[in-house]
Design an enzyme around this catalytic site. Sequence first.
Site, PDB file in Angstrom:
ATOM      1  CG  ASP A 148      -0.201  -0.292   2.515  1.00 12.53           C
ATOM      2  OD1 ASP A 148       0.992   0.079   2.631  1.00 12.53           O
ATOM      3  OD2 ASP A 148      -0.806  -0.887   3.417  1.00 12.53           O
ATOM      4  CG  ASP A 192       1.413   3.900   4.462  1.00 15.63           C
ATOM      5  OD1 ASP A 192       0.200   3.755   4.649  1.00 15.63           O
ATOM      6  OD2 ASP A 192       2.226   2.950   4.498  1.00 15.63           O
ATOM      7  CG  ASP A 197       8.471   0.886  12.258  1.00 14.33           C
ATOM      8  OD1 ASP A 197       8.857   1.534  11.265  1.00 14.33           O
ATOM      9  OD2 ASP A 197       7.593   0.000  12.189  1.00 14.33           O
TER      10      ASP A 197
HETATM   11  P1  ATP Z   1       3.744  -2.843   4.769  1.00 13.35           P
HETATM   12  O1  ATP Z   1       2.616  -1.904   4.413  1.00 13.35           O
HETATM   13  O2  ATP Z   1       4.485  -3.383   3.615  1.00 13.35           O
HETATM   14  O3  ATP Z   1       3.346  -3.870   5.760  1.00 13.35           O
HETATM   15  P2  ATP Z   1       4.840  -0.487   6.002  1.00 13.35           P
HETATM   16  O4  ATP Z   1       6.259  -0.164   6.388  1.00 13.35           O
HETATM   17  O5  ATP Z   1       4.204   0.418   4.998  1.00 13.35           O
HETATM   18  O6  ATP Z   1       4.855  -1.970   5.534  1.00 13.35           O
HETATM   19  P3  ATP Z   1       2.615   0.138   7.698  1.00 13.35           P
HETATM   20  O7  ATP Z   1       2.059  -0.660   8.823  1.00 13.35           O
HETATM   21  O8  ATP Z   1       1.800   0.331   6.478  1.00 13.35           O
HETATM   22  O9  ATP Z   1       4.004  -0.530   7.331  1.00 13.35           O
HETATM   23  O10 ATP Z   1       3.036   1.527   8.316  1.00 13.35           O
HETATM   24  C1  ATP Z   1       3.484   2.616   7.506  1.00 13.35           C
HETATM   25  C2  ATP Z   1       4.648   3.316   8.169  1.00 13.35           C
HETATM   26  O11 ATP Z   1       4.226   3.872   9.423  1.00 13.35           O
HETATM   27  C3  ATP Z   1       5.820   2.426   8.534  1.00 13.35           C
HETATM   28  O12 ATP Z   1       6.682   2.243   7.444  1.00 13.35           O
HETATM   29  C4  ATP Z   1       6.466   3.193   9.653  1.00 13.35           C
HETATM   30  O13 ATP Z   1       7.237   4.251   9.156  1.00 13.35           O
HETATM   31  C5  ATP Z   1       5.266   3.781  10.388  1.00 13.35           C
HETATM   32  N1  ATP Z   1       4.804   2.921  11.489  1.00 13.35           N
HETATM   33  C6  ATP Z   1       3.833   1.985  11.437  1.00 13.35           C
HETATM   34  N2  ATP Z   1       3.664   1.384  12.617  1.00 13.35           N
HETATM   35  C7  ATP Z   1       4.538   1.940  13.459  1.00 13.35           C
HETATM   36  C8  ATP Z   1       4.855   1.766  14.838  1.00 13.35           C
HETATM   37  N3  ATP Z   1       4.229   0.861  15.572  1.00 13.35           N
HETATM   38  N4  ATP Z   1       5.837   2.553  15.365  1.00 13.35           N
HETATM   39  C9  ATP Z   1       6.472   3.469  14.633  1.00 13.35           C
HETATM   40  N5  ATP Z   1       6.231   3.668  13.336  1.00 13.35           N
HETATM   41  C10 ATP Z   1       5.274   2.945  12.735  1.00 13.35           C
HETATM   42 MG    MG Z   2       2.233   0.345   4.341  1.00  9.51          MG
END
Ligand code: ATP
Ligand code: MG
Length: 439
Positions: free
Chosen positions: A56, A58, A137
């Site tokens: 996705d 963001d 994170d």
């Molecule tokens: P994917 O969507 O492929 O699972 P993602 O890195 O995009 O991976 P998401 O859960 O969509 O993960 O979150 C988007 C972004 O928000 C992350 O890349 C991170 O920068 C931030 N993020 C999400 N959850 C946390 C958390 N618990 N603590 C700190 N930052 C977070």
């Molecule tokens: Mg994501």
Amino acid sequence: MRINKQIIPASEHTITPEAISDNALKVLHRLKQAGYQAFLVGGGVRDLLLKKQPKDFDVATNACPDEVKALFRNCRLIGRRFRLAHILYGRDVIEVATFRGPHEPELADSLGAHNQQGRILRDNVYGSLEEDAIRRDFTVNALYYNIEDGSIVDFTGGIEDLQQQTLRMIGDAATRYREDPVRMLRAVRFAAKLNFTMEQQTGSLIFEMGHLLSSIPVARLFDESIKLLQGGYGLRCFELQREYQMFDLLFPMTEESIAEQPETLELIRQALINTDERIAAGKTVNPAFLLAVLLYKPMLEYKGAFVHRGMHEIEALLNAGREVIARQQAYTSIPRRYALIMREIWHMQPQLQHPTRKRALRTLQNKRFRAGYDFLLLRQLTGEEHLQTVCQWWTEIQTKDPGTQQQWCDNLAHGGKKRGKRRNRRRQKMTNRPAPSIE
Ligand code: ATP
Ligand code: MG
């Protein structure tokens, strides 16, 4: 944490607007045209740089949630911990987050809040781009693609870690895990998905701090478990979770079964292999199936105990299903709609294992037949060889027309009472098609 702002111009990295989804681009451009800063961030940037298809997209912006809402008719504000804007395009959702700021203890009462172990409860403190970066994170998740000029902004050394294939927590890993223990599960998920090595502290602290997961609401743990199991890298996530001793924090009954009966592991591994393959092929997966796999052996143990206490087989099975699901809810919630399907899959096993004239056609027409049948095949494939004949029978009957299916079922033994069985044996002798010899 050493902050070292680096800007990689568009000409020096591989992300082009064409690689970004149209909907994400629409959101980025509209924010920009309204005079706000707008960046693609998180998995979208990370995966594109790794030449993977992002799950996705963001977006991060300096517009407040209400300002975002004013710009988009198709916008919903969600979340209590983090107030976020979701821009909806049919089933596609672009998540827009306002830059988050640091936690000032004196502000804790009104805007942000910590609990006593240092866990963040509310987090609506807005900040600058740099502050937003250090609240994320992992360094590889804190890379920002700037829609203004196509450059990538990196404050935390994410680009270097991406090149080194290192998963590194931003800042002091112990503090960051304490703030949000779910980050430990995320560490495992990203290490598995990206095939990255965890930086020393990021990895080793998980052993010491994993127990903090018990303070997380079980509904959030359920969501994270599903992401781990059904993110397309389920087998690697499962193995890494076990390596980091996290699996038994989420599924302790399953871990116990694995320790007692090694063949349980084979059942789970094969189910995860199948799930990963289905996801890679773009097919749908239902969490209920994997959950039924994970809790199958624990359920059988309860069933055994109930039978031992004198309960009838079927009644014991139904009760064991309820019992094991109720106990699991203390670790990860299981939404009712999935619990129902899990129990149907389990309940169907003896019916599939011993098809009878009276019941087989109904089993075949059951709306969960496919799940129950797949489950039976999985059992046969992972150690229960005695199911081979009956699996074959169910596989073949599905290819027949309704008339033949009826005939096949009529040829089966009646099941149940002795008298019926004798009569059935007589009937079977008279027909050409032998009933399957079921284990
Ligand atoms: P994917 O969507 O492929 O699972 P993602 O890195 O995009 O991976 P998401 O859960 O969509 O993960 O979150 C988007 C972004 O928000 C992350 O890349 C991170 O920068 C931030 N993020 C999400 N959850 C946390 C958390 N618990 N603590 C700190 N930052 C977070
Ligand atoms: Mg994501």
